[in-house]
Structure formats: C-alpha cells, structure tokens
Design a protein around this motif. Structure first.
Motif, PDB file in Angstrom:
ATOM      1  N   GLN A 254       2.105   1.601  -6.936  1.00  0.00           N
ATOM      2  CA  GLN A 254       1.263   0.690  -7.718  1.00  0.00           C
ATOM      3  C   GLN A 254       0.617   1.440  -8.881  1.00  0.00           C
ATOM      4  OE1 GLN A 254      -1.461  -1.032  -4.789  1.00  0.00           O
ATOM      5  NE2 GLN A 254      -0.686  -3.022  -5.411  1.00  0.00           N
ATOM      6  N   GLY A 255       0.204   2.665  -8.617  1.00  0.00           N
ATOM      7  CA  GLY A 255      -0.401   3.489  -9.661  1.00  0.00           C
ATOM      8  C   GLY A 255       0.574   3.779 -10.784  1.00  0.00           C
ATOM      9  N   ILE A 256       1.811   4.081 -10.430  1.00  0.00           N
ATOM     10  CA  ILE A 256       2.835   4.330 -11.450  1.00  0.00           C
ATOM     11  C   ILE A 256       2.994   3.084 -12.319  1.00  0.00           C
ATOM     12  CG2 ILE A 256       5.304   4.730 -11.845  1.00  0.00           C
ATOM     13  CD1 ILE A 256       5.247   6.381  -9.189  1.00  0.00           C
ATOM     14  N   GLY A 257       3.062   1.922 -11.681  1.00  0.00           N
ATOM     15  CA  GLY A 257       3.195   0.676 -12.433  1.00  0.00           C
ATOM     16  C   GLY A 257       2.029   0.443 -13.375  1.00  0.00           C
ATOM     17  N   ALA A 258       0.816   0.671 -12.893  1.00  0.00           N
ATOM     18  CA  ALA A 258      -0.375   0.461 -13.714  1.00  0.00           C
ATOM     19  C   ALA A 258      -0.433   1.449 -14.877  1.00  0.00           C
ATOM     20  CB  ALA A 258      -1.636   0.578 -12.854  1.00  0.00           C
ATOM     21  N   LEU A 259      -0.096   2.695 -14.612  1.00  0.00           N
ATOM     22  CA  LEU A 259      -0.170   3.718 -15.657  1.00  0.00           C
ATOM     23  C   LEU A 259       0.906   3.560 -16.726  1.00  0.00           C
ATOM     24  CD1 LEU A 259      -0.975   6.822 -13.461  1.00  0.00           C
ATOM     25  CD2 LEU A 259      -2.473   5.779 -15.168  1.00  0.00           C
TER      26      LEU A 259
END
Length: 82
Positions: free
Chosen positions: A39-44
């Motif tokens: 999820q963090g990769i997607g947000a970043l």
C-alpha cells in the motif's frame, strides 16, 4: 493505459497499474505480499513519473531473493514502457 503483471520470486501474486499519457503512474495495486508495504508503494508512486519510479525501485532486494516487490514493479513498468 492499464497494465497487469505477474511477479516472480516474491510474495505478491499480481501487480496492476496505470500509466497516463504524460508517463505518470496511477492506481498501483498489489495482490498478496506485505499489505502495508505494498500500500505504501502505491501511495508513494501515485502521480510519479513512471521511468523515475522504475529507476528508483529497480534492484531493491528482499531477504536475499535477488528481487522484491518494488523491484518487480520496476520490471513491470519497464516492460510496459517498452
């Protein structure tokens, strides 16, 4: 344009994302893997230049596997842009 990718050597089973006409990433989603990290990769990466994202994430290793979820996304982006 929408892209689907089947990663290898990592816990995630599927990666999907869009690249807009300006070459920017959107809607990066992983199926499987470490939910918080993916999820963090997607947000970043939301709105990030796809080539820059691939450059930054390519070669990241997870647990000496020779790849990782970010590396697999980089490979998917590179494939999508070729």
């Amino acid at each position: 344009m929408h892209f689907d990718y089947t990663p290898t050597g990592v816990c995630s089973r599927h990666i999907e994302f869009d690249i807009d006409s300006e070459g920017r990433l959107h809607n990066v989603r992983f199926t499987g893997g470490c939910h918080g990290n993916t999820q963090g990769i997607g947000a970043l990466t939301e709105g990030m230049d796809a080539r820059e994202a691939a450059k930054r994430m390519g070669g990241i290793d997870c647990k000496a596997k020779g790849t990782s979820c970010p590396d697999q996304l980089a490979r998917a982006i590179t494939e999508a842009l070729s």
